[in-house]
Scaffold this motif. Structure first.
Motif, PDB file in Angstrom:
ATOM      1  N   LEU A 318      -3.530  20.370 -27.149  1.00 21.15           N
ATOM      2  CA  LEU A 318      -3.050  19.593 -28.283  1.00 21.15           C
ATOM      3  C   LEU A 318      -4.111  18.575 -28.666  1.00 21.15           C
ATOM      4  O   LEU A 318      -4.285  17.546 -28.021  1.00 21.15           O
ATOM      5  CB  LEU A 318      -1.745  18.880 -27.921  1.00 21.15           C
ATOM      6  CG  LEU A 318      -0.626  19.764 -27.356  1.00 21.15           C
ATOM      7  CD1 LEU A 318       0.630  18.942 -27.125  1.00 21.15           C
ATOM      8  CD2 LEU A 318      -0.334  20.940 -28.285  1.00 21.15           C
ATOM      9  N   GLY A 319      -4.855  18.884 -29.732  1.00 21.20           N
ATOM     10  CA  GLY A 319      -5.893  18.000 -30.229  1.00 21.20           C
ATOM     11  C   GLY A 319      -7.289  18.535 -29.968  1.00 21.20           C
ATOM     12  O   GLY A 319      -7.584  18.993 -28.862  1.00 21.20           O
ATOM     13  N   VAL A 320      -8.138  18.492 -31.000  1.00 21.22           N
ATOM     14  CA  VAL A 320      -9.543  18.877 -30.834  1.00 21.22           C
ATOM     15  C   VAL A 320     -10.494  17.795 -31.354  1.00 21.22           C
ATOM     16  O   VAL A 320     -11.685  17.820 -31.056  1.00 21.22           O
ATOM     17  CB  VAL A 320      -9.871  20.214 -31.536  1.00 21.22           C
ATOM     18  CG1 VAL A 320      -9.114  21.361 -30.887  1.00 21.22           C
ATOM     19  CG2 VAL A 320      -9.588  20.141 -33.042  1.00 21.22           C
ATOM     20  N   THR A 321      -9.974  16.829 -32.135  1.00 22.80           N
ATOM     21  CA  THR A 321     -10.832  15.755 -32.632  1.00 22.80           C
ATOM     22  C   THR A 321     -11.057  14.725 -31.533  1.00 22.80           C
ATOM     23  O   THR A 321     -10.287  14.637 -30.574  1.00 22.80           O
ATOM     24  CB  THR A 321     -10.205  15.075 -33.850  1.00 22.80           C
ATOM     25  OG1 THR A 321      -8.886  14.631 -33.516  1.00 22.80           O
ATOM     26  CG2 THR A 321     -10.129  16.039 -35.020  1.00 22.80           C
ATOM     27  N   PHE A 322     -12.105  13.903 -31.703  1.00 21.18           N
ATOM     28  CA  PHE A 322     -12.403  12.934 -30.649  1.00 21.18           C
ATOM     29  C   PHE A 322     -11.421  11.770 -30.642  1.00 21.18           C
ATOM     30  O   PHE A 322     -11.296  11.047 -29.653  1.00 21.18           O
ATOM     31  CB  PHE A 322     -13.846  12.427 -30.774  1.00 21.18           C
ATOM     32  CG  PHE A 322     -14.037  11.245 -31.682  1.00 21.18           C
ATOM     33  CD1 PHE A 322     -14.093   9.949 -31.165  1.00 21.18           C
ATOM     34  CD2 PHE A 322     -14.184  11.410 -33.054  1.00 21.18           C
ATOM     35  CE1 PHE A 322     -14.277   8.861 -31.998  1.00 21.18           C
ATOM     36  CE2 PHE A 322     -14.380  10.332 -33.882  1.00 21.18           C
ATOM     37  CZ  PHE A 322     -14.423   9.047 -33.367  1.00 21.18           C
ATOM     38  N   LYS A 323     -10.705  11.568 -31.768  1.00 21.18           N
ATOM     39  CA  LYS A 323      -9.677  10.540 -31.855  1.00 21.18           C
ATOM     40  C   LYS A 323      -8.708  10.935 -32.950  1.00 21.18           C
ATOM     41  O   LYS A 323      -9.030  11.787 -33.794  1.00 21.18           O
ATOM     42  CB  LYS A 323     -10.295   9.170 -32.152  1.00 21.18           C
ATOM     43  CG  LYS A 323     -10.962   9.071 -33.518  1.00 21.18           C
ATOM     44  CD  LYS A 323     -11.504   7.665 -33.790  1.00 21.18           C
ATOM     45  CE  LYS A 323     -10.394   6.663 -33.972  1.00 21.18           C
ATOM     46  NZ  LYS A 323     -10.891   5.331 -34.399  1.00 21.18           N
ATOM     47  N   PRO A 324      -7.508  10.334 -32.986  1.00 25.34           N
ATOM     48  CA  PRO A 324      -6.570  10.642 -34.077  1.00 25.34           C
ATOM     49  C   PRO A 324      -7.014  10.022 -35.385  1.00 25.34           C
ATOM     50  O   PRO A 324      -7.899   9.169 -35.423  1.00 25.34           O
ATOM     51  CB  PRO A 324      -5.253  10.030 -33.576  1.00 25.34           C
ATOM     52  CG  PRO A 324      -5.659   8.967 -32.619  1.00 25.34           C
ATOM     53  CD  PRO A 324      -6.927   9.443 -31.973  1.00 25.34           C
ATOM     54  N   GLU A 325      -6.409  10.465 -36.477  1.00 19.14           N
ATOM     55  CA  GLU A 325      -6.712  10.009 -37.841  1.00 19.14           C
ATOM     56  C   GLU A 325      -8.155  10.295 -38.230  1.00 19.14           C
ATOM     57  O   GLU A 325      -8.796   9.517 -38.948  1.00 19.14           O
ATOM     58  CB  GLU A 325      -6.399   8.508 -38.005  1.00 19.14           C
ATOM     59  CG  GLU A 325      -4.979   8.123 -37.669  1.00 19.14           C
ATOM     60  CD  GLU A 325      -3.949   8.904 -38.464  1.00 19.14           C
ATOM     61  OE1 GLU A 325      -4.218   9.227 -39.641  1.00 19.14           O
ATOM     62  OE2 GLU A 325      -2.874   9.200 -37.909  1.00 19.14           O
ATOM     63  N   SER A 326      -8.675  11.417 -37.765  1.00 17.46           N
ATOM     64  CA  SER A 326     -10.040  11.830 -38.077  1.00 17.46           C
ATOM     65  C   SER A 326     -10.125  13.341 -37.947  1.00 17.46           C
ATOM     66  O   SER A 326      -9.344  13.953 -37.214  1.00 17.46           O
ATOM     67  CB  SER A 326     -11.018  11.160 -37.103  1.00 17.46           C
ATOM     68  OG  SER A 326     -12.325  11.688 -37.247  1.00 17.46           O
ATOM     69  N   ASP A 327     -11.092  13.950 -38.660  1.00 17.17           N
ATOM     70  CA  ASP A 327     -11.347  15.378 -38.472  1.00 17.17           C
ATOM     71  C   ASP A 327     -12.673  15.585 -37.740  1.00 17.17           C
ATOM     72  O   ASP A 327     -13.216  16.676 -37.705  1.00 17.17           O
ATOM     73  CB  ASP A 327     -11.337  16.133 -39.800  1.00 17.17           C
ATOM     74  CG  ASP A 327     -12.451  15.683 -40.758  1.00 17.17           C
ATOM     75  OD1 ASP A 327     -13.169  14.714 -40.442  1.00 17.17           O
ATOM     76  OD2 ASP A 327     -12.593  16.308 -41.829  1.00 17.17           O
ATOM     77  N   ASP A 328     -13.187  14.520 -37.126  1.00 21.52           N
ATOM     78  CA  ASP A 328     -14.493  14.523 -36.471  1.00 21.52           C
ATOM     79  C   ASP A 328     -14.402  15.162 -35.084  1.00 21.52           C
ATOM     80  O   ASP A 328     -13.649  14.692 -34.223  1.00 21.52           O
ATOM     81  CB  ASP A 328     -15.007  13.086 -36.357  1.00 21.52           C
ATOM     82  CG  ASP A 328     -16.491  12.999 -36.063  1.00 21.52           C
ATOM     83  OD1 ASP A 328     -17.072  14.011 -35.626  1.00 21.52           O
ATOM     84  OD2 ASP A 328     -17.067  11.911 -36.261  1.00 21.52           O
ATOM     85  N   PRO A 333     -14.301  14.944 -26.576  1.00 25.41           N
ATOM     86  CA  PRO A 333     -13.842  15.312 -25.237  1.00 25.41           C
ATOM     87  C   PRO A 333     -12.761  16.386 -25.285  1.00 25.41           C
ATOM     88  O   PRO A 333     -12.733  17.280 -24.434  1.00 25.41           O
ATOM     89  CB  PRO A 333     -13.288  13.998 -24.676  1.00 25.41           C
ATOM     90  CG  PRO A 333     -13.964  12.929 -25.456  1.00 25.41           C
ATOM     91  CD  PRO A 333     -14.155  13.502 -26.832  1.00 25.41           C
ATOM     92  N   ALA A 334     -11.875  16.300 -26.272  1.00 22.97           N
ATOM     93  CA  ALA A 334     -10.783  17.266 -26.392  1.00 22.97           C
ATOM     94  C   ALA A 334     -11.320  18.677 -26.587  1.00 22.97           C
ATOM     95  O   ALA A 334     -10.901  19.630 -25.911  1.00 22.97           O
ATOM     96  CB  ALA A 334      -9.874  16.883 -27.553  1.00 22.97           C
ATOM     97  N   LEU A 335     -12.251  18.830 -27.509  1.00 18.38           N
ATOM     98  CA  LEU A 335     -12.816  20.148 -27.780  1.00 18.38           C
ATOM     99  C   LEU A 335     -13.634  20.642 -26.596  1.00 18.38           C
ATOM    100  O   LEU A 335     -13.619  21.836 -26.265  1.00 18.38           O
ATOM    101  CB  LEU A 335     -13.681  20.088 -29.040  1.00 18.38           C
ATOM    102  CG  LEU A 335     -14.216  21.422 -29.573  1.00 18.38           C
ATOM    103  CD1 LEU A 335     -13.079  22.414 -29.829  1.00 18.38           C
ATOM    104  CD2 LEU A 335     -15.022  21.200 -30.856  1.00 18.38           C
TER     105      LEU A 335
END
Length: 433
Positions: A318-328, A333-335
């Protein structure tokens, strides 16, 4: 005022739009024609809350336009340089080619009294070097260094309502010009620090270094907590009551990432070594090492939770961006965790509200879905890797009806462990019993 913004990536696009929203006439310049076309059409090339609204508003007002031609800056008197300084491929140092190229392309269009304003994060000493180059050009222009302190997800607010303004200048006239640019913020009491070039450059990198150190410190404590049975969350709460320390950014988890913190602390270390003072910031190498270990720790927990192997197991990330509210997804770390699990033979199903397209571009070997339901369906293990609100607020009883195995790894320590355990889940956090 008439402003130009050279470089319309994340920093530049936000800065150009915000300055136009504040009433300035702004032209944004970038060599990427596709990006310029998107921005001119009012469509940001990345996700940032609030940016579509001010981009559309400023464009409709006629105060904001975009171009691929540097000649479009001719009428501007203040020129912000906001190009990227990525990590070099063969070292930890910052790649300054884009900054140098931007200055070289800008110089022929500078006029007497113009102000060039550096926004990019650069190695200390860069501003003095560029100031000499501008002076040697005979243009009569000045240079200031005005570092940005944007948080992805809050960049629009941070630009329009900054928590401080730092001016690195060699001439008081430059500070006066910047006061005009930032009149709105200064009028609301925003603190202003006027200093020299080197200090202004160091403010940005040292702020990032301190933040990274604080995050890695609590993650180091999480490692100790795990082998002693302590609870790092309660530890952080207790530490946070000390006014000298504070509670913010004392959240143990999978670690920091993105396009700034990791590369900035590495570039800072590289620059200190060039200056013969590498020992002064040698601790940052351990900060970086701790941060990277946290990613491996999540992978290790996954392997442990599935009995010693994730091979052929279905894992919902659940989650691939480095932080929420971003598509970066840069250095996310998640990816990274998802890719490592895939490399160990797991069938990884990753989901994210904004980052799937960018993640797929970097790691097409993973399976992606926009549906949390589909990600959870039949999963042997669930890994929460980015703390998006919709993941934090998942109903554990509902989630249990979709999965094959009720084991969750909370890589951000944001779930209610008691609630998940009460719903029948095996819960593992970072540094939590």
């Amino acid at each position: 005022m008439k402003l130009s913004v050279i470089g319309c990536g994340y920093l530049g696009a936000v800065h150009a739009s915000a300055m136009a929203e504040l009433g300035h006439e702004v032209v944004g310049i970038d060599v990427d024609a596709a990006k310029i076309e998107q921005l001119a059409a009012g469509t940001p090339p990345f996700f940032e809350p609030g940016l579509p609204e001010i981009l559309t508003s400023a464009g409709a007002s006629g105060r904001l336009r975009f171009s691929t031609e540097m000649a479009a800056v001719a009428e501007s008197t203040v020129h912000f340089v906001a190009v990227g300084t990525p990590q070099m491929r063969d070292s930890h140092a910052a790649d300054m080619r884009y900054v140098d190229a931007a200055i070289d392309a800008l110089i022929p269009f500078l006029k007497e009294g113009d102000l060039v304003v550096g926004k990019s994060t650069v190695p200390v000493g860069t501003a003095a070097r560029l100031a000499k180059k501008i002076a040697d050009s005979g243009s009569g222009a000045m240079l200031a260094w005005n570092p940005e302190f944007l948080r992805e997800g809050f960049a629009v607010k941070d630009t329009i309502e900054p928590d401080r303004l730092v001016y690195g200048v060699a001439d008081e006239r430059a500070a006066s010009v910047l006061d005009e640019v930032y009149a709105t913020a200064l009028g609301t009491g925003t603190p202003r620090i006027i200093t020299d070039y080197a200090t202004a450059e160091l403010v940005k990198v040292s702020a990032n270094a301190f933040l990274a150190t604080k995050i890695s410190f609590i993650n180091a404590m999480a490692e100790i907590a795990e082998v002693t049975g302590a609870d790092v969350g309660q530890l952080a709460d207790a530490l946070g009551h000390d006014a000298r320390i504070g509670r913010r950014f004392l959240n143990a988890g999978v670690g920091f990432g993105g396009g700034c913190l990791p590369k900035d602390i590495r570039a800072f270390t590289a620059r200190a070594e060039e200056l013969g003072r590498g020992e002064s910031v040698a601790f940052l190498k351990e900060v970086d090492s701790i941060n990277m270990r946290q990613r491996q720790r999540v992978v290790d927990l996954a392997v442990e939770a599935l009995g010693g192997s994730v091979n052929h197991k279905r894992v919902a990330v659940l989650g691939v961006t480095f932080k929420p509210e971003s598509d970066d997804v840069r250095d996310s770390p998640a990816l990274d965790v998802a890719v490592q699990l895939k490399g160990l033979g797991a069938q990884v199903i990753a989901t994210d509200p904004q980052g799937i397209e960018n993640a797929r571009g970097r790691h097409p070997q993973l399976d992606y879905t926009e549906s949390v339901d589909e990600a959870l369906a039949g999963a042997d293990l669930v890994v929460l890797a980015t703390e998006w609100k919709q993941f934090r607020e998942l109903d554990p009883a509902w989630a249990a009806t979709l999965v094959s195995g009720q084991t969750v790894i909370d890589g951000r320590n944001v779930l209610d462990a008691a609630a998940w355990r009460a719903a029948g889940w095996t819960y593992r956090g970072m540094g939590r019993p």
